[in-house]
Design an enzyme around this catalytic site. Structure first.
Site, mmCIF file in Angstrom:
data_model
loop_
_atom_site.group_PDB
_atom_site.id
_atom_site.type_symbol
_atom_site.label_atom_id
_atom_site.label_comp_id
_atom_site.label_asym_id
_atom_site.label_seq_id
_atom_site.Cartn_x
_atom_site.Cartn_y
_atom_site.Cartn_z
ATOM 1 C CD GLU A 191 80.696 126.688 105.053
ATOM 2 O OE1 GLU A 191 80.322 125.453 105.949
ATOM 3 O OE2 GLU A 191 79.878 128.475 106.930
ATOM 4 C CG HIS A 201 70.025 121.673 103.794
ATOM 5 N ND1 HIS A 201 69.049 122.547 104.788
ATOM 6 C CD2 HIS A 201 70.954 121.494 104.679
ATOM 7 C CE1 HIS A 201 69.589 122.671 105.605
ATOM 8 N NE2 HIS A 201 70.820 121.911 106.388
#
Length: 355
Positions: free
Chosen positions: A78, A147
């Site tokens: 990321e 998540h």
């Protein structure tokens, strides 16, 4: 700025023809397709967004249509994805990096906060970072702690970043196009609980699909919704309810079931914020409820509460109330208890109206 209501009598159209039904995934895909076609500087990058089309299929078919140099997969990094996007933006491109889940964005915070958000200022506008970071956020899929987080308040605190959260397919496309064309870095959070349909907040009632809804009639072509402009979901004088993303639909469902004539404002963009619309509404109703899924402490609702109190104190007939997620790690098995649901929202409405 005034609020904007999508007319129920005249479906949205643009120069390319009639609107058609889309869910939020299809609307986001359409926005990306339109911008890839219109602007050769627009480039998509992220984990599994190319051949696979993204974990939620938001980029399905775009690599095949626009090529591997315009829509390409990246390593699982990321900080690398966002760092590369900053460089692409400074070079003159308009990158749209996808972070697969908002929970994964933290390794890229240094690039977002120290580089992207400050580039225009520190270079005296010689360089900019016109990048739009897309990411699904919030709960609703039993994803647990890694998540399901809602980290929007982290980004609203950073000067130089804009934060956008749509609640309907129509808004998702129009706002995303505006974000991509904006010359500043934008965080575009997509509430995954309503990708396929609106959600009323009940565990034992599945989310409805978007069929038959005016806000799911989306033009195939190009259109924009300006950033910093709230949407009036329902009109009323009992109270003002401020919400965004999934919680817009939950709040609307509760008011409908309780028969409460609340004015619900879908904020759509947190930064820039349509404070004029909020102030006008609260001064008219005299009461305010704020609903968001993120944790309570230092959540964006705290900022909203402070702004409403500062600007509307002498018009308030009851204290400002907040219904939020709890100050705990996001639970897996207790996800539906964590959600601000109909029971807690209904209790807050009753409390405000009893004052």
């Amino acid at each position: 700025m005034s609020t904007e209501t999508l007319s129920a009598e005249a479906p949205a159209t643009d120069e390319t023809g009639e609107a058609r039904h889309m869910n939020m995934i299809e609307a986001i895909n359409s926005a990306l397709d339109v911008m890839l076609t219109r602007d050769s500087d627009v480039t998509l990058l992220g984990e599994d967004i190319g051949y696979f089309g993204g974990v939620f299929r938001c980029t399905a078919g775009l690599q095949e249509k626009h090529g591997k140099t315009r829509v390409f997969d990246t390593p699982i990094s990321e900080c690398g994805i966002i760092g590369v996007a900053v460089g692409m933006g400074a070079y003159g491109l308009r990158p749209v990096p996808e972070i697969q889940f908002a929970d994964y964005i933290y390794p890229g915070l240094d690039q977002l906060i120290s580089e992207a958000a400050r580039l225009r200022y520190r270079s005296a506008a010689e360089f900019i970072a016109p990048m739009t970071v897309r990411s699904p956020f919030g709960g609703g899929i039993f994803g647990g702690q890694t998540h399901s987080q809602s980290p929007e308040s982290i980004f609203t605190h950073v000067c130089g970043l804009k934060t956008v959260i749509p609640a309907t397919p129509y808004d998702a496309k129009g706002l995303l196009i505006s974000c991509i064309e904006d010359n500043d870095p934008v965080i575009f959070f997509e509430p995954k609980r309503i990708y396929n349909g609106p959600f009323d907040g009940y565990y034992d009632r599945p989310a409805k699909n978007w069929k038959g809804r005016e806000d799911a009639q989306v033009p195939d072509g190009y259109y924009k919704i300006p950033l910093g402009k709230a949407r009036t979901v329902t009109e009323g004088d009992a109270m003002t309810i401020l919400a965004y993303g999934t919680m817009v639909h939950v709040a609307e469902s509760v008011c409908r079931e309780k028969g409460v004539a609340a004015e619900i404002l879908d904020l759509r963009t947190l930064v820039p914020l349509d404070i004029e619309a909020i102030e006008a509404s609260v001064k008219r109703t005299g009461r305010c409820l704020i609903v968001h899924e993120a944790t309570r402490t230092s959540g964006f609702g705290a900022e909203l509460s402070a702004l409403v109190t500062e600007r509307c104190f002498y018009h308030l007939e009851a204290p400002v109330e907040r219904v939020t997620g709890f100050d705990t790690p996001y639970p897996h098995s207790l996800e539906w208890a964590y959600f601000p649901g109909p029971v807690r929202i209904g209790e807050a409405i009753d409390k405000i109206l009893s004052e």
